[in-house]
Enzyme design. Structure first.
Site, mmCIF file in Angstrom:
data_model
loop_
_atom_site.group_PDB
_atom_site.id
_atom_site.type_symbol
_atom_site.label_atom_id
_atom_site.label_comp_id
_atom_site.label_asym_id
_atom_site.label_seq_id
_atom_site.Cartn_x
_atom_site.Cartn_y
_atom_site.Cartn_z
ATOM 1 N N ASP A 1 65.629 -78.561 69.760
ATOM 2 C CA ASP A 1 64.629 -78.542 70.894
ATOM 3 C C ASP A 1 63.424 -77.716 70.202
ATOM 4 O O ASP A 1 63.302 -76.466 70.266
ATOM 5 C CB ASP A 1 65.274 -77.563 71.869
ATOM 6 C CG ASP A 1 64.630 -77.862 73.203
ATOM 7 O OD1 ASP A 1 63.836 -78.743 73.380
ATOM 8 O OD2 ASP A 1 65.082 -77.285 74.205
ATOM 9 N N GLU B 1 73.106 -87.322 65.122
ATOM 10 C CA GLU B 1 72.227 -86.057 64.699
ATOM 11 C C GLU B 1 72.267 -85.056 65.808
ATOM 12 O O GLU B 1 71.984 -85.643 67.141
ATOM 13 C CB GLU B 1 70.957 -86.448 64.438
ATOM 14 C CG GLU B 1 70.792 -87.643 63.278
ATOM 15 C CD GLU B 1 69.345 -88.066 63.040
ATOM 16 O OE1 GLU B 1 68.407 -87.741 63.572
ATOM 17 O OE2 GLU B 1 69.324 -89.219 62.089
ATOM 18 N N CYS C 1 44.715 -46.135 86.069
ATOM 19 C CA CYS C 1 45.715 -46.764 86.953
ATOM 20 C C CYS C 1 47.130 -45.877 86.555
ATOM 21 O O CYS C 1 47.707 -46.037 85.403
ATOM 22 C CB CYS C 1 45.948 -48.148 86.634
ATOM 23 S SG CYS C 1 47.355 -48.792 87.643
ATOM 24 N N CYS D 1 45.453 -53.382 93.265
ATOM 25 C CA CYS D 1 46.639 -53.062 92.343
ATOM 26 C C CYS D 1 47.878 -52.307 93.163
ATOM 27 O O CYS D 1 47.287 -51.342 93.918
ATOM 28 C CB CYS D 1 46.331 -51.957 91.088
ATOM 29 S SG CYS D 1 47.768 -51.392 90.169
ATOM 30 N N LYS E 1 69.860 -82.880 68.354
ATOM 31 C CA LYS E 1 68.664 -83.185 68.788
ATOM 32 C C LYS E 1 68.093 -81.750 69.213
ATOM 33 O O LYS E 1 68.533 -80.987 70.191
ATOM 34 C CB LYS E 1 68.750 -83.853 70.252
ATOM 35 C CG LYS E 1 67.354 -84.145 70.923
ATOM 36 C CD LYS E 1 67.340 -84.888 72.097
ATOM 37 C CE LYS E 1 65.842 -85.147 72.320
ATOM 38 N NZ LYS E 1 65.248 -84.177 72.920
ATOM 39 N N LYS F 1 71.912 -86.191 76.326
ATOM 40 C CA LYS F 1 71.680 -84.750 76.758
ATOM 41 C C LYS F 1 72.822 -83.871 77.247
ATOM 42 O O LYS F 1 73.730 -84.394 78.030
ATOM 43 C CB LYS F 1 70.410 -84.735 77.788
ATOM 44 C CG LYS F 1 69.245 -85.418 77.297
ATOM 45 C CD LYS F 1 68.412 -84.435 76.386
ATOM 46 C CE LYS F 1 67.077 -84.833 76.372
ATOM 47 N NZ LYS F 1 66.161 -84.686 77.566
ATOM 48 N N TYR G 1 64.056 -85.711 60.120
ATOM 49 C CA TYR G 1 65.245 -86.720 60.612
ATOM 50 C C TYR G 1 64.866 -88.342 60.305
ATOM 51 O O TYR G 1 65.278 -88.939 61.128
ATOM 52 C CB TYR G 1 65.714 -86.294 61.858
ATOM 53 C CG TYR G 1 64.760 -86.275 63.009
ATOM 54 C CD1 TYR G 1 63.814 -87.311 63.426
ATOM 55 C CD2 TYR G 1 64.247 -84.844 63.368
ATOM 56 C CE1 TYR G 1 62.742 -87.206 64.379
ATOM 57 C CE2 TYR G 1 63.224 -84.841 64.472
ATOM 58 C CZ TYR G 1 62.721 -85.984 64.828
ATOM 59 O OH TYR G 1 61.572 -85.869 65.677
ATOM 60 N N CYS H 1 44.827 -55.228 86.295
ATOM 61 C CA CYS H 1 44.213 -54.145 87.047
ATOM 62 C C CYS H 1 43.197 -53.340 85.960
ATOM 63 O O CYS H 1 43.893 -53.030 84.873
ATOM 64 C CB CYS H 1 45.537 -53.069 87.475
ATOM 65 S SG CYS H 1 44.936 -51.355 87.704
ATOM 66 N N CYS I 1 47.672 -48.496 92.110
ATOM 67 C CA CYS I 1 46.487 -47.706 92.122
ATOM 68 C C CYS I 1 45.579 -48.077 93.117
ATOM 69 O O CYS I 1 44.657 -47.186 93.424
ATOM 70 C CB CYS I 1 46.072 -47.425 90.678
ATOM 71 S SG CYS I 1 45.139 -48.973 90.268
HETATM 72 S S1 IVH Z 1 64.270 -89.531 66.635
HETATM 73 C C1 IVH Z 1 62.130 -93.203 67.634
HETATM 74 N N1 IVH Z 1 65.878 -87.462 66.226
HETATM 75 O O1 IVH Z 1 63.296 -85.532 70.354
HETATM 76 C C2 IVH Z 1 62.851 -92.003 67.144
HETATM 77 N N2 IVH Z 1 64.347 -87.290 67.484
HETATM 78 O O2 IVH Z 1 61.859 -87.921 72.404
HETATM 79 C C3 IVH Z 1 62.150 -90.701 67.725
HETATM 80 N N3 IVH Z 1 64.221 -84.928 68.414
HETATM 81 O O3 IVH Z 1 60.225 -84.759 70.449
HETATM 82 C C4 IVH Z 1 62.731 -89.724 67.456
HETATM 83 N N4 IVH Z 1 65.879 -84.020 67.198
HETATM 84 O O4 IVH Z 1 61.096 -84.742 68.135
HETATM 85 C C5 IVH Z 1 65.047 -87.950 66.665
HETATM 86 N N5 IVH Z 1 67.223 -85.984 65.349
HETATM 87 C C6 IVH Z 1 66.401 -86.360 66.169
HETATM 88 C C7 IVH Z 1 65.764 -85.344 66.863
HETATM 89 C C8 IVH Z 1 64.554 -85.763 67.739
HETATM 90 C C9 IVH Z 1 65.132 -83.810 68.216
HETATM 91 C C10 IVH Z 1 62.997 -84.739 69.330
HETATM 92 C C11 IVH Z 1 61.820 -85.359 68.679
HETATM 93 C C12 IVH Z 1 61.120 -85.884 69.928
HETATM 94 C C13 IVH Z 1 62.236 -86.109 71.208
HETATM 95 C C14 IVH Z 1 62.277 -87.458 71.166
#
Ligand code: IVH
Length: 669
Positions: free
Chosen positions: A118, A114, A434, A411, A116, A317, A229, A429, A414
């Site tokens: 942000d 999946e 100003c 400031c 991840k 990551k 998810y 300020c 001014c």
């Molecule tokens: S699974 C036990 N799936 O990543 C499972 N997390 O440290 C825990 N996050 O802030 C989460 N996309 O919200 C999972 N597809 C995804 C994700 C995901 C983003 C975030 C989650 C949390 C951090 C996990």
């Protein structure tokens, strides 16, 4: 209850609840207990799930509370929300696969891969298909109850769809990520800067900041999205594989990322990681990696957790766009509202393909926290669409010759004293005269979105101010030709042009004039709303906080700022000067105000530029109304992407169907 009785009870309940809303929110004199109120609300919600009707969109169940909470209640997650172990290379991903196959004693292991996202993690509780409560992750055990705010996210279903393949469970915790797309994020930031507010550093902070607003009306205006998810505890259905859970979530109507795949082995996971990395810049939202999850739920069970992370999942990551450079100086900029922003001036450096030489240091606390000094070598990072930020100082590069930064006491523009107001991180300020602020203020007043005075840009505004010809925007209307002719680079022709443009601006549309005044927190959109509601400057200037907050979208902070602006002696004098000069804002009755008067709208499918709540407010502010089903009386059906059966119904009834683009034109966006 049968259909006939429900049809009588629903409007009755709505009336009762609306009455109690007024007692509670507007008159501050509730007549019933919270428990009793919740019971009425629950009854209405249940009847509405069974018998949807045309008035649903305006039901109190769809409305968020009008009054901000003083703080969020804490919420104990029925099942803890864990975090994820990280991997930064293919080797670490391969190690993960070996470890799990060894521990679970399985030769072959398949995964779900999946993106991840942000954003920030949330936990949603549904009971018998109804959204009951939602909370932030917090420390994983206890989060903050942000139910009202979550309800403003239009893609979040308030009720689960009932489908044969997957029965709706009596209780389920659904987990996902609330996020903000890049484009609406930059739009929001532009708006904030225009309104004299600190921009958010990145979409994640914007999403978190928006979801954690005490006033749900503010959250409702923020372009938030959600992808789900996973699940926590559940009663009433069981699953064998994670993939099955995702399919059930999608079937029940939850948004699930279309980029999620099944991967038959770890090699497939690694190529998925590379593929997602390659399309990352083209995605409309930010991701910081991919998540791999063991598909088989029995295997997940066997693997269990280690400390606060499951052994069966891994966050892979992406490397962040970072670079090292040296800070040559730290300068301080003064904004229109007097906020002082420290900015690092750096040796130019390439960060992820973009040359940068400045980075925001936000405020003094931030500098102290990171211990940033002039001369330091630092790591900088670009997150999203914004100016880069300093991540950390590389301490081993310190020579001892670095200079500590101190916020100036006076400031830089001014010389007035700088103050830090209680509860604010910013230094300001507070001298309303100003020069930096006044010049910025005059430039804003004459800019395109405001009074649109041609020929009066940043340079000329500053020139007029420096020559002591003007001290506030109202002085513009008293300029004489011979004064202007004495200025450098100003000849007969250009002076006449400027005077004509100033003269023409004397009958501005009311909303443009309100926006031009530069009231803190009042941007173009709020100005339109105020103009439409109050109809004249006199009415607006007399409004108090209570009257202002009755307007949809106006929270106590904006209201307070408007009232304070007009209470300020100096501002009252400027308003009087405008009047004497003959500046007379106009209210356009036909086009911009009640353009949608009497028009009814039905939305189907997903709109790209805004959520349902935003569209609803927009239509209502322009005099129209929104309904949930198509009838012969519907004026327009707005079809977004993947429209539903309402589109067919509209066509069958001969109702006009318009695209999102046409809708935006109609509402003048
Ligand atoms: S699974 C036990 N799936 O990543 C499972 N997390 O440290 C825990 N996050 O802030 C989460 N996309 O919200 C999972 N597809 C995804 C994700 C995901 C983003 C975030 C989650 C949390 C951090 C996990």
């Amino acid at each position: 209850m049968d259909k006939d009785s429900a049809e009588k009870r629903i409007p009755e309940l709505r009336k009762i609840i609306e009455y109690h809303n007024r007692r509670y929110y507007q008159q501050d004199a509730p007549e019933i207990s919270d428990v009793e109120y919740d019971r009425l609300m629950r009854e209405l919600q249940e009847l509405e799930t069974l018998y949807r009707d045309d008035e649903l969109a305006t039901s109190p169940t769809q409305r968020v509370g009008a009054v901000p909470l003083s703080r969020f209640a804490s919420f104990n997650h029925p099942q803890a929300m864990l975090s994820l172990a990280n991997a930064f290379s293919s080797e670490e991903i391969l190690d993960f696969d070996q470890r799990i196959r060894r521990l679970s004693k399985m030769d072959k292991m398949d995964y779900v891969a999946e993106p991840k996202l942000d954003g920030l993690a949330v936990n949603l509780i549904y009971e018998n298909g109804l959204f009951i409560r939602g909370a932030t992750r917090g420390d994983g055990t206890t989060g903050e109850d942000v139910t009202q705010n979550l309800k403003t996210i239009s893609s979040l279903p308030l009720t689960m769809k009932r489908m044969v393949q997957y029965p709706v469970p009596e209780f389920i915790e659904v987990r996902g990520e609330v996020y903000m797309e890049r484009q609406p994020f930059s739009k929001l930031n532009h708006r904030r800067e225009e309104e004299g507010e600190e921009p958010f550093a990145n979409p994640r902070n914007a999403a978190a900041g928006s979801l954690r607003q005490l006033d749900p009306k503010i959250t409702a205006r923020r372009p938030l999205n959600i992808f789900l998810y996973g699940i926590g505890s559940v009663r009433g259905i069981s699953f064998n594989r994670h993939w099955e859970i995702l399919q059930a979530l999608a079937t029940w109507g939850f948004p699930v990322s279309p980029l999620i795949v099944q991967a038959s082995d770890i090699a497939a996971c690694i190529s998925y990681f590379e593929y997602i990395g390659s399309i990352r810049p083209d995605l409309p939202y930010e991701i910081d990696g991919v998540v791999l999850k063991v598909n088989d739920l029995v295997a997940q069970e066997i693997l269990g957790n280690v400390s606060r992370s499951p052994r069966w999942a891994l966050a892979c990551k992406f490397p962040a766009a970072q670079a090292n450079t040296v800070i040559k100086d730290i300068i301080v900029q003064v904004g229109r509202t007097g906020t002082l922003t420290p900015v690092a001036v750096m040796e130019p450096v390439n960060v992820g393909g973009v040359m940068v030489s400045r980075a925001t240091l936000h405020n003094e606390d931030e500098i102290l926290k990171k211990d940033v000094r002039i001369g330091d070598t630092v790591v900088i990072q670009r997150a999203g669409d914004v100016i880069p930020e300093v991540v950390q100082v590389i301490l081993i590069k310190r020579t001892g010759r670095e200079k500590e930064f101190r916020m100036p006491h006076r400031c830089p523009e001014c010389g007035s004293e700088i103050v830090r107001l209680d509860g604010e991180v910013a230094h300001r300020c507070v001298n309303l005269s100003c020069p930096a602020q006044i010049k910025e203020h005059i430039r804003h007043f004459s800019s395109r979105g405001a009074m649109d005075i041609e020929g009066l840009g940043e340079k000329v505004s500053a020139q007029l101010f420096d020559a002591k010809l003007i001290n506030d925007p109202a002085d513009l209307y008293f300029l004489a030709k011979n004064q202007l002719l004495k200025l450098d680079r100003q000849a007969e022709k250009s002076v006449q042009k400027l005077l004509d443009a100033i003269e023409r601006s004397k009958t501005p549309p009311l909303d443009k004039f309100i926006f031009a005044l530069g009231i803190r927190h009042v941007g173009e959109r709020t100005a339109k709303l105020l103009a439409g509601h109050f109809g004249s400057m006199e009415n607006l200037m007399q409004a108090d906080v209570t009257e202002l907050t009755l307007l949809n979208e106006i929270g106590p902070e904006i209201a307070q700022s408007i009232v304070e602006f007009f209470a300020e002696d100096k501002n009252r004098k400027v308003m009087e000067k405008f009047r004497r000069a003959g500046v007379s804002p106009q209210i356009k009755v036909s086009s911009s105000n009640a353009v949608l008067h009497g028009k009814s709208f039905v939305f189907t499918g997903t709109m790209e530029s805004m959520g349902r709540n935003e569209a609803k407010t927009l239509v209502e502010n322009l005099g129209g109304s929104i309904h949930s089903s198509v009838t012969s009386k519907t004026s327009y059906v707005v079809a977004g992407s993947e429209p539903g059966s309402k589109l067919d119904k509209a066509r069958a009834q001969g109702v006009s169907v318009i695209s999102e683009e046409e809708f935006l034109k109609l509402v003048d966006r």
